[in-house]
Write a protein that holds these residues in place. Sequence first.
Motif, PDB file in Angstrom:
ATOM      1  N   ARG A   2     -27.004  17.033 -29.533  1.00 58.24           N
ATOM      2  CA  ARG A   2     -26.162  16.349 -28.554  1.00 58.24           C
ATOM      3  C   ARG A   2     -25.333  17.355 -27.759  1.00 58.24           C
ATOM      4  O   ARG A   2     -25.138  17.202 -26.563  1.00 58.24           O
ATOM      5  N   LYS A   3     -24.858  18.409 -28.431  1.00 53.57           N
ATOM      6  CA  LYS A   3     -24.051  19.425 -27.755  1.00 53.57           C
ATOM      7  C   LYS A   3     -24.877  20.164 -26.702  1.00 53.57           C
ATOM      8  O   LYS A   3     -24.405  20.441 -25.599  1.00 53.57           O
ATOM      9  N   GLY A   4     -26.130  20.482 -27.044  1.00 52.55           N
ATOM     10  CA  GLY A   4     -27.012  21.166 -26.103  1.00 52.55           C
ATOM     11  C   GLY A   4     -27.295  20.308 -24.874  1.00 52.55           C
ATOM     12  O   GLY A   4     -27.307  20.798 -23.741  1.00 52.55           O
ATOM     13  N   LEU A   5     -27.483  19.008 -25.091  1.00 51.89           N
ATOM     14  CA  LEU A   5     -27.741  18.090 -23.982  1.00 51.89           C
ATOM     15  C   LEU A   5     -26.500  17.963 -23.099  1.00 51.89           C
ATOM     16  O   LEU A   5     -26.606  17.964 -21.865  1.00 51.89           O
ATOM     17  N   LEU A   6     -25.344  17.905 -23.707  1.00 49.49           N
ATOM     18  CA  LEU A   6     -24.099  17.823 -22.931  1.00 49.49           C
ATOM     19  C   LEU A   6     -23.866  19.107 -22.139  1.00 49.49           C
ATOM     20  O   LEU A   6     -23.393  19.058 -20.992  1.00 49.49           O
ATOM     21  N   ASP A   7     -24.189  20.254 -22.731  1.00 55.90           N
ATOM     22  CA  ASP A   7     -24.044  21.527 -22.015  1.00 55.90           C
ATOM     23  C   ASP A   7     -24.946  21.568 -20.776  1.00 55.90           C
ATOM     24  O   ASP A   7     -24.546  22.048 -19.715  1.00 55.90           O
ATOM     25  N   ILE A   8     -26.161  21.065 -20.916  1.00 55.36           N
ATOM     26  CA  ILE A   8     -27.081  21.045 -19.775  1.00 55.36           C
ATOM     27  C   ILE A   8     -26.554  20.091 -18.701  1.00 55.36           C
ATOM     28  O   ILE A   8     -26.565  20.417 -17.505  1.00 55.36           O
ATOM     29  N   LEU A   9     -26.091  18.915 -19.106  1.00 61.82           N
ATOM     30  CA  LEU A   9     -25.575  17.938 -18.140  1.00 61.82           C
ATOM     31  C   LEU A   9     -24.318  18.454 -17.429  1.00 61.82           C
ATOM     32  O   LEU A   9     -24.105  18.161 -16.246  1.00 61.82           O
ATOM     33  N   LYS A  10     -23.499  19.190 -18.120  1.00 61.34           N
ATOM     34  CA  LYS A  10     -22.275  19.737 -17.518  1.00 61.34           C
ATOM     35  C   LYS A  10     -22.568  20.974 -16.678  1.00 61.34           C
ATOM     36  O   LYS A  10     -21.746  21.376 -15.867  1.00 61.34           O
ATOM     37  N   GLY A  11     -23.734  21.598 -16.877  1.00 55.29           N
ATOM     38  CA  GLY A  11     -24.107  22.765 -16.096  1.00 55.29           C
ATOM     39  C   GLY A  11     -23.573  24.065 -16.662  1.00 55.29           C
ATOM     40  O   GLY A  11     -23.446  25.043 -15.924  1.00 55.29           O
ATOM     41  N   LYS A  12     -23.315  24.109 -17.934  1.00 52.59           N
ATOM     42  CA  LYS A  12     -22.780  25.326 -18.539  1.00 52.59           C
ATOM     43  C   LYS A  12     -23.797  26.457 -18.517  1.00 52.59           C
ATOM     44  O   LYS A  12     -23.423  27.627 -18.538  1.00 52.59           O
ATOM     45  N   PHE A  13     -25.092  26.118 -18.437  1.00 50.27           N
ATOM     46  CA  PHE A  13     -26.110  27.171 -18.416  1.00 50.27           C
ATOM     47  C   PHE A  13     -26.063  27.967 -17.116  1.00 50.27           C
ATOM     48  O   PHE A  13     -26.624  29.043 -17.015  1.00 50.27           O
ATOM     49  N   LEU A  14     -25.367  27.433 -16.095  1.00 49.65           N
ATOM     50  CA  LEU A  14     -25.248  28.139 -14.825  1.00 49.65           C
ATOM     51  C   LEU A  14     -24.066  29.114 -14.797  1.00 49.65           C
ATOM     52  O   LEU A  14     -24.005  29.968 -13.904  1.00 49.65           O
ATOM     53  N   VAL A  15     -23.138  28.964 -15.728  1.00 43.58           N
ATOM     54  CA  VAL A  15     -21.956  29.835 -15.724  1.00 43.58           C
ATOM     55  C   VAL A  15     -21.816  30.632 -17.018  1.00 43.58           C
ATOM     56  O   VAL A  15     -20.851  31.364 -17.182  1.00 43.58           O
ATOM     57  N   SER A  16     -22.757  30.518 -17.919  1.00 43.33           N
ATOM     58  CA  SER A  16     -22.660  31.245 -19.186  1.00 43.33           C
ATOM     59  C   SER A  16     -23.011  32.717 -18.977  1.00 43.33           C
ATOM     60  O   SER A  16     -23.246  33.166 -17.862  1.00 43.33           O
ATOM     61  N   GLY A  17     -23.101  33.465 -20.047  1.00 41.25           N
ATOM     62  CA  GLY A  17     -23.317  34.907 -19.985  1.00 41.25           C
ATOM     63  C   GLY A  17     -24.674  35.302 -19.383  1.00 41.25           C
ATOM     64  O   GLY A  17     -24.779  36.280 -18.648  1.00 41.25           O
ATOM     65  N   ASP A  18     -25.719  34.556 -19.668  1.00 41.17           N
ATOM     66  CA  ASP A  18     -27.034  34.906 -19.120  1.00 41.17           C
ATOM     67  C   ASP A  18     -27.365  34.047 -17.889  1.00 41.17           C
ATOM     68  O   ASP A  18     -28.521  33.744 -17.619  1.00 41.17           O
ATOM     69  N   ALA A  19     -26.348  33.690 -17.135  1.00 40.49           N
ATOM     70  CA  ALA A  19     -26.507  32.838 -15.958  1.00 40.49           C
ATOM     71  C   ALA A  19     -27.372  33.464 -14.860  1.00 40.49           C
ATOM     72  O   ALA A  19     -28.134  32.750 -14.205  1.00 40.49           O
ATOM     73  N   PRO A  20     -27.313  34.775 -14.599  1.00 38.82           N
ATOM     74  CA  PRO A  20     -28.161  35.333 -13.524  1.00 38.82           C
ATOM     75  C   PRO A  20     -29.648  35.072 -13.755  1.00 38.82           C
ATOM     76  O   PRO A  20     -30.383  34.804 -12.817  1.00 38.82           O
ATOM     77  N   LYS A  21     -30.048  35.108 -15.023  1.00 40.39           N
ATOM     78  CA  LYS A  21     -31.447  34.822 -15.318  1.00 40.39           C
ATOM     79  C   LYS A  21     -31.764  33.364 -14.975  1.00 40.39           C
ATOM     80  O   LYS A  21     -32.815  33.065 -14.403  1.00 40.39           O
ATOM     81  N   ASN A  22     -30.858  32.475 -15.306  1.00 43.05           N
ATOM     82  CA  ASN A  22     -31.065  31.057 -14.995  1.00 43.05           C
ATOM     83  C   ASN A  22     -31.069  30.815 -13.483  1.00 43.05           C
ATOM     84  O   ASN A  22     -31.847  30.003 -12.974  1.00 43.05           O
ATOM     85  N   TRP A  23     -30.179  31.493 -12.778  1.00 41.77           N
ATOM     86  CA  TRP A  23     -30.129  31.327 -11.318  1.00 41.77           C
ATOM     87  C   TRP A  23     -31.419  31.817 -10.679  1.00 41.77           C
ATOM     88  O   TRP A  23     -31.948  31.194  -9.735  1.00 41.77           O
ATOM     89  N   MET A  24     -31.948  32.932 -11.171  1.00 43.40           N
ATOM     90  CA  MET A  24     -33.203  33.449 -10.619  1.00 43.40           C
ATOM     91  C   MET A  24     -34.339  32.446 -10.840  1.00 43.40           C
ATOM     92  O   MET A  24     -35.153  32.201  -9.951  1.00 43.40           O
ATOM     93  N   PHE A  25     -34.372  31.853 -12.023  1.00 43.47           N
ATOM     94  CA  PHE A  25     -35.408  30.859 -12.289  1.00 43.47           C
ATOM     95  C   PHE A  25     -35.250  29.648 -11.384  1.00 43.47           C
ATOM     96  O   PHE A  25     -36.239  29.109 -10.864  1.00 43.47           O
ATOM     97  N   LEU A  26     -34.018  29.195 -11.180  1.00 45.73           N
ATOM     98  CA  LEU A  26     -33.782  28.041 -10.307  1.00 45.73           C
ATOM     99  C   LEU A  26     -34.172  28.356  -8.855  1.00 45.73           C
ATOM    100  O   LEU A  26     -34.753  27.514  -8.161  1.00 45.73           O
ATOM    101  N   LEU A  27     -33.857  29.560  -8.400  1.00 40.25           N
ATOM    102  CA  LEU A  27     -34.261  29.945  -7.040  1.00 40.25           C
ATOM    103  C   LEU A  27     -35.781  29.997  -6.924  1.00 40.25           C
ATOM    104  O   LEU A  27     -36.366  29.535  -5.927  1.00 40.25           O
ATOM    105  N   PHE A  28     -36.427  30.537  -7.948  1.00 38.96           N
ATOM    106  CA  PHE A  28     -37.888  30.598  -7.943  1.00 38.96           C
ATOM    107  C   PHE A  28     -38.491  29.194  -7.941  1.00 38.96           C
ATOM    108  O   PHE A  28     -39.417  28.902  -7.179  1.00 38.96           O
TER     109      PHE A  28
END
Length: 105
Positions: A2-28
């Motif tokens: 549930r915590k992982g799902l809430l983190d995704i819904l809140k968008g924490k994966f975009l501002v966490s420590g490995d966010a540049p990798k996530n941003w590159m994937f989203l741009l791609f």
Amino acid sequence: MRKGLLDILKGKFLVSGDAPKNWMFLLFASFLAALMISSSHNADKKVLEIAELNEEVRKLKSEFFEARSSVQQLKLESTLREVVAEKGLVPSQNPPRKIKVKSAE
């Protein structure tokens, strides 16, 4: 879970420590989506263009057959007799004769 799902819904994966990798994937992924949409629009344009060309070919074939039948009608002997009769020419009453040339060998 549930915590992982809430983190995704809140968008924490975009501002966490490995966010540049996530941003590159989203741009791609966004680039691929835009490319796919563009390709789909181009394919739709081609389909419409092919349909228009097929319609034009159908019309041109119809014109061709109409013109060919009218030319065949004009080539008939009865039609030619009518046309030349208007100009004062009539068929000969005497049939043509063959001319035989004897060689002087």
